[in-house]
Scaffold this motif. Structure first.
Motif, PDB file in Angstrom:
ATOM      1  N   GLU A  60       0.872  -1.183  -0.106  1.00 18.37           N
ATOM      2  CA  GLU A  60       0.086   0.036   0.005  1.00 18.37           C
ATOM      3  C   GLU A  60       0.741   1.191  -0.216  1.00 18.37           C
ATOM      4  N   ILE A  61       0.580   2.261  -0.955  1.00 14.35           N
ATOM      5  CA  ILE A  61       1.312   3.475  -0.923  1.00 14.35           C
ATOM      6  C   ILE A  61       0.333   4.538  -1.139  1.00 14.35           C
ATOM      7  N   SER A  62       0.724   5.805  -0.609  1.00  9.06           N
ATOM      8  CA  SER A  62      -0.047   7.141  -1.007  1.00  9.06           C
ATOM      9  C   SER A  62       0.436   7.534  -2.314  1.00  9.06           C
ATOM     10  N   ALA A  63      -0.564   7.861  -3.285  1.00 11.01           N
ATOM     11  CA  ALA A  63      -0.021   8.413  -4.557  1.00 11.01           C
ATOM     12  C   ALA A  63      -1.263   9.351  -5.314  1.00 11.01           C
ATOM     13  N   SER A  64      -0.841  10.307  -6.165  1.00 13.09           N
ATOM     14  CA  SER A  64      -1.742  10.966  -6.749  1.00 13.09           C
ATOM     15  C   SER A  64      -1.656  10.974  -8.311  1.00 13.09           C
ATOM     16  N   ILE A  65      -2.652  11.610  -9.042  1.00 14.86           N
ATOM     17  CA  ILE A  65      -2.408  11.315 -10.519  1.00 14.86           C
ATOM     18  C   ILE A  65      -1.286  12.086 -10.921  1.00 14.86           C
ATOM     19  N   ASN A  66      -0.709  11.240 -11.541  1.00 20.89           N
ATOM     20  CA  ASN A  66       0.761  11.605 -12.718  1.00 20.89           C
ATOM     21  C   ASN A  66       1.902  11.501 -11.537  1.00 20.89           C
ATOM     22  N   ASP A  67       1.732  10.821 -10.394  1.00 22.08           N
ATOM     23  CA  ASP A  67       2.860  10.537  -9.619  1.00 22.08           C
ATOM     24  C   ASP A  67       3.572   9.496 -10.609  1.00 22.08           C
ATOM     25  N   THR A  68       4.943   9.357 -10.118  1.00 17.22           N
ATOM     26  CA  THR A  68       5.579   8.107 -10.682  1.00 17.22           C
ATOM     27  C   THR A  68       6.149   7.230  -9.668  1.00 17.22           C
ATOM     28  N   ILE A  69       5.560   5.815  -9.783  1.00 22.50           N
ATOM     29  CA  ILE A  69       6.004   4.729  -8.725  1.00 22.50           C
ATOM     30  C   ILE A  69       7.070   4.013  -9.221  1.00 22.50           C
ATOM     31  N   LEU A  70       8.356   4.071  -8.553  1.00 21.21           N
ATOM     32  CA  LEU A  70       9.438   2.862  -8.812  1.00 21.21           C
ATOM     33  C   LEU A  70       9.394   1.672  -8.026  1.00 21.21           C
ATOM     34  N   ILE A  71       9.357   0.610  -8.898  1.00 19.53           N
ATOM     35  CA  ILE A  71       9.396  -0.755  -8.421  1.00 19.53           C
ATOM     36  C   ILE A  71      10.516  -1.270  -8.598  1.00 19.53           C
ATOM     37  N   SER A  72      11.425  -1.816  -7.470  1.00 18.71           N
ATOM     38  CA  SER A  72      12.964  -2.060  -7.515  1.00 18.71           C
ATOM     39  C   SER A  72      13.269  -3.116  -6.687  1.00 18.71           C
ATOM     40  N   ALA A  73      14.036  -4.128  -7.319  1.00 21.96           N
ATOM     41  CA  ALA A  73      14.814  -5.255  -6.498  1.00 21.96           C
ATOM     42  C   ALA A  73      16.057  -5.581  -7.381  1.00 21.96           C
ATOM     43  N   ILE A  74      16.981  -6.073  -6.579  1.00 25.02           N
ATOM     44  CA  ILE A  74      18.200  -6.330  -7.159  1.00 25.02           C
ATOM     45  C   ILE A  74      18.099  -7.363  -8.116  1.00 25.02           C
ATOM     46  N   GLN A  75      17.228  -8.585  -8.014  1.00 27.74           N
ATOM     47  CA  GLN A  75      17.227  -9.536  -9.118  1.00 27.74           C
ATOM     48  C   GLN A  75      16.265  -9.088 -10.220  1.00 27.74           C
ATOM     49  N   TYR A  76      15.479  -8.146 -10.218  1.00 27.24           N
ATOM     50  CA  TYR A  76      14.554  -7.663 -11.350  1.00 27.24           C
ATOM     51  C   TYR A  76      14.872  -6.256 -11.781  1.00 27.24           C
ATOM     52  N   LYS A  77      14.422  -5.981 -13.012  1.00 27.89           N
ATOM     53  CA  LYS A  77      14.728  -4.825 -13.726  1.00 27.89           C
ATOM     54  C   LYS A  77      13.621  -3.817 -13.224  1.00 27.89           C
ATOM     55  N   PRO A  78      14.405  -2.502 -12.796  1.00 30.69           N
ATOM     56  CA  PRO A  78      13.587  -1.578 -12.383  1.00 30.69           C
ATOM     57  C   PRO A  78      12.112  -1.077 -13.289  1.00 30.69           C
ATOM     58  N   LEU A  79      11.078  -1.047 -12.650  1.00 31.66           N
ATOM     59  CA  LEU A  79       9.851  -0.734 -13.213  1.00 31.66           C
ATOM     60  C   LEU A  79       9.375   0.536 -12.817  1.00 31.66           C
ATOM     61  N   GLU A  80       9.005   1.614 -13.577  1.00 32.19           N
ATOM     62  CA  GLU A  80       8.344   2.858 -13.372  1.00 32.19           C
ATOM     63  C   GLU A  80       6.977   2.721 -13.647  1.00 32.19           C
ATOM     64  N   ILE A  81       6.085   3.307 -13.123  1.00 31.78           N
ATOM     65  CA  ILE A  81       4.584   3.275 -13.373  1.00 31.78           C
ATOM     66  C   ILE A  81       4.182   4.648 -13.135  1.00 31.78           C
ATOM     67  N   LEU A  82       3.602   5.277 -14.091  1.00 32.15           N
ATOM     68  CA  LEU A  82       2.568   6.539 -14.057  1.00 32.15           C
ATOM     69  C   LEU A  82       1.434   6.307 -13.695  1.00 32.15           C
ATOM     70  N   VAL A  83       0.888   7.114 -12.395  1.00 31.53           N
ATOM     71  CA  VAL A  83      -0.277   6.760 -11.826  1.00 31.53           C
ATOM     72  C   VAL A  83      -1.250   7.414 -12.850  1.00 31.53           C
ATOM     73  N   THR A  84      -2.446   6.705 -13.189  1.00 30.30           N
ATOM     74  CA  THR A  84      -3.355   7.321 -14.006  1.00 30.30           C
ATOM     75  C   THR A  84      -4.795   7.479 -13.143  1.00 30.30           C
ATOM     76  N   PRO A  85      -5.644   8.289 -13.803  1.00 32.24           N
ATOM     77  CA  PRO A  85      -6.874   8.520 -13.097  1.00 32.24           C
ATOM     78  C   PRO A  85      -7.678   7.310 -12.927  1.00 32.24           C
ATOM     79  N   PHE A  86      -7.492   6.271 -13.650  1.00 34.72           N
ATOM     80  CA  PHE A  86      -8.149   4.952 -13.602  1.00 34.72           C
ATOM     81  C   PHE A  86      -7.499   4.319 -12.225  1.00 34.72           C
ATOM     82  N   MET A  87      -6.166   4.290 -11.808  1.00 37.93           N
ATOM     83  CA  MET A  87      -5.646   3.763 -10.707  1.00 37.93           C
ATOM     84  C   MET A  87      -6.195   4.476  -9.431  1.00 37.93           C
ATOM     85  N   ILE A  88      -6.433   5.565  -9.537  1.00 37.23           N
ATOM     86  CA  ILE A  88      -6.842   6.394  -8.489  1.00 37.23           C
ATOM     87  C   ILE A  88      -8.364   6.011  -8.228  1.00 37.23           C
ATOM     88  N   GLN A  89      -8.957   5.802  -9.058  1.00 34.78           N
ATOM     89  CA  GLN A  89     -10.493   5.466  -9.121  1.00 34.78           C
ATOM     90  C   GLN A  89     -10.523   4.026  -8.442  1.00 34.78           C
TER      91      GLN A  89
END
Length: 256
Positions: A60-89
């Protein structure tokens, strides 16, 4: 020119959209991957918020529309996700991580190994050394001491009625010197581990030029709270500590 009624509706829609963009919402998420999905770092780069996944890859994480979420771990490629209105809804984010793969040319030298350690040793040309169990003698199976720890053990133990060796080492200051050396080694090991685990996350949110990063980590290791904190194995607390130290470090650089 728009009729007054349509203009009012348009203004309300724009206002509502602006409100949604600025509103921070708790979003649940689920990370999937080929193997371990626990303790994966989830960081809101825009809002500077951080959390980790549980054993099921949930977070769980706090976010607003157009925030950038970075998901990262040593064994995986980093993944960035742009928060959309649908995700907020929907208040939900789904992410799949891809393995980091380092491809090496296939090289076969000598005999092919099976992956079974004992079997491969027996099949190789090199014979393994005898151990306690080969001789039927119970032996020490705990953590191996470092060279400095072995020297300290020798300096602080003795034989006979009067352990002369520890007394001489204490009087000469050798015991104190060895203890200091072990303390420095422990700090260096903790610093190397911290750099490996958290550098990417730290400098993604708080930029520091490459040439200053080594100096920064030595600055961190001088803090008496660093080593006790590193022993907790709590990435969240350590990251918060590093962020505070980085602000102090930048202020120090500006003053110099």
């Amino acid at each position: 020119m728009l009729p007054i009624k349509k203009a009012i509706i348009l203004i309300l829609c724009i206002s509502k959209f602006g409100f949604l963009c600025s509103q921070s919402t708790e979003i649940r998420g689920k990370v999937t991957a080929s193997s371990d999905i626990d303790r994966i770092h989830i960081i809101n780069k825009t809002a500077n918020r951080f959390t980790i996944t549980n054993d099921d890859g949930e977070f769980e994480i706090s976010a607003s529309i157009n925030d950038t979420i970075l998901i990262s771990a040593i064994q995986y490629k980093p993944l960035e996700i742009l928060v959309t209105p649908f995700m907020i809804q929907s208040k939900f984010i789904s992410a799949h991580l891809t393995d980091k793969i380092t491809e090496l040319d296939e090289v076969v030298i000598g005999k092919i190994l099976t992956g079974d350690l004992l079997s491969d040793i027996e099949n190789s040309d090199k014979k393994r050394d005898l151990n306690f169990y080969d001789l039927g003698i119970p032996g020490y199976t705990g953590k191996q001491k470092t060279q400095s720890e072995r020297r300290l053990h020798e300096a602080t133990t003795g034989s006979g009625l009067v352990p002369l060796n520890p007394i001489l080492n204490w009087l000469s200051g050798r015991t104190k010197e060895l203890k200091g050396q072990i303390a420095m080694e422990n700090i260096d090991n903790a610093m190397d581990k911290t750099k490996s685990n958290l550098s990417e996350l730290l400098f993604n949110t708080k930029v520091l030029e490459e040439s200053k990063r080594v100096e920064f980590f030595y600055f961190v290791s001088d803090d008496p709270n660093f080593l006790p904190l590193s022993k907790l194995n709590n990435d969240l607390k350590m990251l918060e500590f590093l962020q505070k130290k980085l602000e102090e470090f930048k202020m120090q650089i500006e003053d110099d």
